[in-house]
Every structure is written in C-alpha cells, then in structure tokens.
Design an enzyme around this catalytic site. Structure first.
Site, PDB file in Angstrom:
ATOM      1  N   CYS A   1      34.582  27.266  54.476  1.00 32.32           N
ATOM      2  CA  CYS A   1      34.110  26.111  55.742  1.00 32.32           C
ATOM      3  C   CYS A   1      35.287  26.352  56.801  1.00 32.32           C
ATOM      4  CB  CYS A   1      33.973  24.966  55.377  1.00 32.32           C
ATOM      5  SG  CYS A   1      32.598  24.689  54.266  1.00 32.32           S
TER       6      CYS A   1
ATOM      7  N   GLY B   1      43.074  48.002  45.981  1.00 33.67           N
ATOM      8  CA  GLY B   1      41.819  47.919  45.003  1.00 33.67           C
ATOM      9  C   GLY B   1      40.541  48.342  45.846  1.00 33.67           C
ATOM     10  N   SER B   2      40.598  47.774  47.286  1.00 33.43           N
ATOM     11  CA  SER B   2      39.510  48.092  47.969  1.00 33.43           C
ATOM     12  C   SER B   2      39.414  49.429  48.224  1.00 33.43           C
ATOM     13  CB  SER B   2      39.783  47.180  49.332  1.00 33.43           C
ATOM     14  OG  SER B   2      39.832  45.896  49.273  1.00 33.43           O
TER      15      SER B   2
ATOM     16  N   SER C   1      44.519  47.304  41.037  1.00 39.26           N
ATOM     17  CA  SER C   1      45.125  46.967  42.381  1.00 39.26           C
ATOM     18  C   SER C   1      46.684  46.177  41.923  1.00 39.26           C
ATOM     19  CB  SER C   1      44.475  45.937  43.170  1.00 39.26           C
ATOM     20  OG  SER C   1      45.406  45.406  44.222  1.00 39.26           O
TER      21      SER C   1
ATOM     22  N   GLN D   1      40.821  42.080  38.195  1.00 36.39           N
ATOM     23  CA  GLN D   1      41.185  40.804  37.968  1.00 36.39           C
ATOM     24  C   GLN D   1      41.292  41.132  36.237  1.00 36.39           C
ATOM     25  OE1 GLN D   1      42.083  38.099  39.041  1.00 36.39           O
ATOM     26  NE2 GLN D   1      41.403  38.663  41.221  1.00 36.39           N
TER      27      GLN D   1
ATOM     28  N   ASN E   1      36.449  37.598  40.127  1.00 38.49           N
ATOM     29  CA  ASN E   1      37.730  36.830  40.773  1.00 38.49           C
ATOM     30  C   ASN E   1      37.515  35.425  40.930  1.00 38.49           C
ATOM     31  OD1 ASN E   1      36.029  38.525  42.403  1.00 38.49           O
ATOM     32  ND2 ASN E   1      36.820  37.288  43.962  1.00 38.49           N
TER      33      ASN E   1
ATOM     34  N   HIS F   1      48.786  44.098  43.563  1.00 40.47           N
ATOM     35  CA  HIS F   1      49.281  42.952  43.842  1.00 40.47           C
ATOM     36  C   HIS F   1      48.688  41.962  43.076  1.00 40.47           C
ATOM     37  CE1 HIS F   1      46.318  41.342  46.734  1.00 40.47           C
ATOM     38  NE2 HIS F   1      45.795  42.473  46.484  1.00 40.47           N
TER      39      HIS F   1
HETATM   40  C1  LIG Z   1      41.511  41.462  44.994  1.00 38.89           C
HETATM   41  C2  LIG Z   1      40.347  42.187  44.404  1.00 38.89           C
HETATM   42  C3  LIG Z   1      40.001  43.656  45.027  1.00 38.89           C
HETATM   43  C4  LIG Z   1      40.836  43.938  46.311  1.00 38.89           C
HETATM   44  O1  LIG Z   1      41.968  44.612  45.894  1.00 38.89           O
HETATM   45  P1  LIG Z   1      43.137  44.557  47.153  1.00 38.89           P
HETATM   46  O2  LIG Z   1      44.186  45.408  46.669  1.00 38.89           O
HETATM   47  O3  LIG Z   1      43.518  43.440  47.838  1.00 38.89           O
HETATM   48  O4  LIG Z   1      42.309  45.381  48.191  1.00 38.89           O
HETATM   49  C5  LIG Z   1      39.084  44.122  44.439  1.00 38.89           C
HETATM   50  N1  LIG Z   1      38.130  43.650  43.524  1.00 38.89           N
HETATM   51  C6  LIG Z   1      38.814  42.216  43.018  1.00 38.89           C
HETATM   52  C7  LIG Z   1      37.916  41.863  41.820  1.00 38.89           C
HETATM   53  C8  LIG Z   1      39.781  41.702  43.593  1.00 38.89           C
HETATM   54  O5  LIG Z   1      40.032  40.391  43.020  1.00 38.89           O
END
Ligand SMILES: *Cc1c(COP(=O)(O)O)cnc(C)c1O
Length: 403
Positions: A325, A71-72, A199, A179, A151, A201
């Site tokens: 934290c 997703g990143s 994404s 999400q 998220n 996972h």
């Molecule tokens: C987890 C997440 C990402 C990143 O996805 P990855 O596959 O972990 O890089 C991007 N945007 C949102 C809203 C997410 O929850």
C-alpha cells in the site's frame, strides 16, 4: 532504540569475514583479471579460485558457473537466454504464478515477443501440482522455470521431481534458488536442473553479484555482449571483490547451515506459537513443513499490514508485508492471492524472515509488543466491529488501504 532485523529475505548484512576477504580486491589487487601483466595476475588467480570454490560447493565444474550482477540478471539470462536459443524448437514456457518479479516480468516480456507462457497456480498451502505441470507440457515447451523456495512464504517446491519431469521430456529446467541457496542443500548432480540462479546479498554476501549455473551442454544466448568474459556468455570486467565476497559468503553459509537451521526453526516456532496464542484470528501462510527454516508469513485478520509494519518500525522491528500500500499502488501480494487468501487476510499479512543475528529475546519482544498494537488497530476498524457483533461475513474494502 532497539534494532531487530527480521527482513533477511529482502537482504542480509555482509559478514565481517566476507568483508575482510573482499578488501584486498578493492585496494592492492585492483588489476584487471584479463590482463596478462603483473597487475592482472593476482586478480586472475582470485577470480579462478572463487569460481573453483563455488563450483566445489555446488558440486559442478568451474566452467558451469557464470558470474552476473544479481539474481535478477541471472534469472533474465536463464530465461531469455534459453528462449532465444531454443526459438526454433518451440515458443512455450511454463512457470508459476508465485515467482519473484525477476522471473514473472521476464516471462511477461517474452509474451510480448511472441512466446507463450503458462503460469501454474498453487493450492492454499502455496504448493504446485506436478500433475498440472505434466499436463501443461506441449510439443512446443522449451523451458520450465520454477523457483526453489518462495521469498514471501518460504514454501519449498519439489525441484528434483520437477527436474525429472523436464528431463524426461527433454525440456530445459531453470530454478531461481536465490532463497534456497545457503538455507537448503543444493547439489547440481542430483537436483536435475539445467540452470540455477543464486544471489550474493541474500546469503550474507555483497549486493550486486549473482551467479548462474549453466549445466554443460545447456546454451544461453548472452544478454550483455562484450569481451571474452565468462566464456563469452557475459561481457564486462568482473566485479572481483563482489565475486570473492560471494564465494566466501556461500562457503560460510554451507559450513554453518545445519546449526543455523536449528537456530532459525527454534526462533520461528516460538514466534508463530506466541503470536497465535496471544492474538485471535491469525493465520500462518504457506505449507507448515515444506518451508524454509527462517520464514514466517502471518496474516492478522482485519489489520492493515502496512500500518502494522509502521508500528513495528517505530519499535525498531524491521519486517515486511505482502501488500504494498505504501507504494500507492494498492497492489496486494500476488503470492497470497494465488494461494486464495481473502482480502481481509492478504491485506493483513506480515513476513518475518529470520537470520543469523536474531535471538530469542527479539522474538519475546515482538510477542509482547504486538498484541496491543493489533488490538488497537482492530478496535479502530469498522469491519472488525461488524464481524464481532454480528459474525457476519463481510469483505475488507480496498479503500481501507489508503496510506
Ligand atoms: C531477491 C530475489 C531475487 C533477486 O535477486 P537480486 O540479486 O536482488 O537481483 C530473485 N529471486 C528471488 C526469489 C529473490 O528472493
């Protein structure tokens, strides 16, 4: 020990069916999909099939799908790729203060590259204002990037309306739907988005695989230069097992979406009601209805979120907190801060994100175990004492968050 996993917005387990679908591409069908000889033929067909299946699920054409590593990466490709391709038209980008770091950090990076970014605020419910969005648009605006669902709070943004506004002004619109995908319907024909990030996972598929939908006609400058993969938009031999797993997971998520939604809402409603009933001074964060069915973000006033998480972990309950934290940064949730929560509320926030395997028994366990824990923590807090004795308005000190 019991193991209750309530952190599905962080990641989800791979479904057995998904795993089974992936295995052949790690074993027998190990060829390179780009090879024209026998070893590449099976993998090529599997790649084409996965792309076609995903396109069908999104109601788009297979050529509009780019498979990525996450997703990143999809967020980076959408945002930088558009910014670089539209540079001659303008340098202004609009996003929100509550995006995932994959979007926020990319925007911050582009600011250093000479782009200007407007970060829209949110109200106490975590919602953006469409009027504010409209008035943020200038002649220089080239991209609007706004997430589908948050998220941390699960709050769902009005993506179709935002897309409509972008379209009228001929501005590219990207939405991070990581999400939302698998939990709410995504139809590229009605969503009005030019670019959509998903994404694997987060929807019971494997880690390390993502997707960027790129509407026909939208152009993104590649970030990874290489061979002719993904129609010259993303170099690198495809992670075939990951892509096959992604397609399978997405198919299952959509097949079961309605059923899962009911299940998730039932569990979440009981958790929220049970905790509110048994524990004084709790607050639910995020719009009550415009929210993903699986996410509950709850603040326990005058409790330190991280300590609460550790206590839950000792009981086998995995959840997450808004403040970080433990990382030593004392950094609180940018989302809850943008919503205007006070420190005594955002420091004590916990995110419970439900998923397929959770049961009502899990929920009842938490409703039974949490009240004494919260009570004990509050009894040790000098601030809680002061509040109870005098009713005085006091502020939660940053220093009380030290672990
Ligand atoms: C987890 C997440 C990402 C990143 O996805 P990855 O596959 O972990 O890089 C991007 N945007 C949102 C809203 C997410 O929850």
């Amino acid at each position: 020990m019991k193991q209750i996993y309530l952190d599905h917005n962080a990641t989800t387990p791979i479904l057995p069916e998904v795993f089974d679908a992936m295995v052949p591409y790690l074993k027998e069908e190990w060829g390179n999909p780009s090879s024209i000889h026998w070893a590449g033929r099976g993998p090529r067909k599997a790649l084409d099939d996965a792309r076609e299946k995903v396109a069908e699920l999104l109601n788009c054409s297979p050529v509009e799908i780019i498979f990525t590593s996450s997703g990143s990466e999809s967020d980076n490709l959408a945002i930088k790729g558009t910014a670089y391709s539209k540079k001659s038209k303008g340098n202004h980008i609009i996003t929100t203060k509550v995006e995932h770091p994959a979007v926020l950090s990319t925007c911050k990076y582009l600011e250093r590259e000479g782009f200007e970014v407007t970060y829209l605020g949110v109200d106490a419910d975590g919602m953006i204002s469409l009027d504010e969005l409209k008035s943020a648009i200038t002649d220089k605006t080239i991209l609007i990037t706004i997430m589908m669902a948050n998220n941390e709070t699960g709050v769902i943004f009005p993506i179709e309306e935002i897309g409509q506004i972008a379209r009228e002004r001929k501005i590219v619109f990207h939405t991070d739907a990581v999400q939302g995908a698998g939990k709410i319907a995504i139809d590229t024909k009605t969503l009005n988005a030019d670019l959509i990030t998903i994404s694997g996972h987060k929807l019971y598929g494997p880690k390390g695989v993502g997707l960027l939908y790129v509407k026909r006609g939208a152009r993104v400058v590649p970030l990874i230069h290489g061979g002719h993969h993904e129609r010259n938009r993303r170099g690198g031999t495809e992670d075939l097992a990951g892509i096959v797993g992604f397609a399978k997971a997405f198919e299952i998520a959509l097949r079961d979406m309605k059923k899962e939604e009911e299940h998730l809402i039932e569990l979440r409603t009981r958790l929220e009601e049970g905790l509110s009933e048994k524990i004084p001074h709790v607050k639910l964060n995020g719009h009550k209805d415009k929210r993903l069915p699986n996410t509950a973000n709850i603040s326990f006033e005058f409790v330190e979120g991280e300590s609460l998480l550790l206590s839950l972990d000792m009981l086998g309950v995995a959840a997450s907190s808004g403040s970080a934290c433990t990382s030593g940064s004392l950094e609180a949730s940018h989302v809850l801060i943008a919503m205007g929560l006070t420190p005594e509320l955002y420091h004590g926030s916990i995110r419970f994100s439900f998923g397929r395997s959770n049961t009502m028994e899990d929920v009842e366990f938490i409703i039974e175990k949490m009240p004494p824990i919260v009570e004990r923590m509050r009894s040790m807090s000098p601030l809680w004492d002061v509040k109870n004795q005098t009713g005085a308005k006091i502020t939660f000190s940053e220093k009380s968050c030290t672990n």
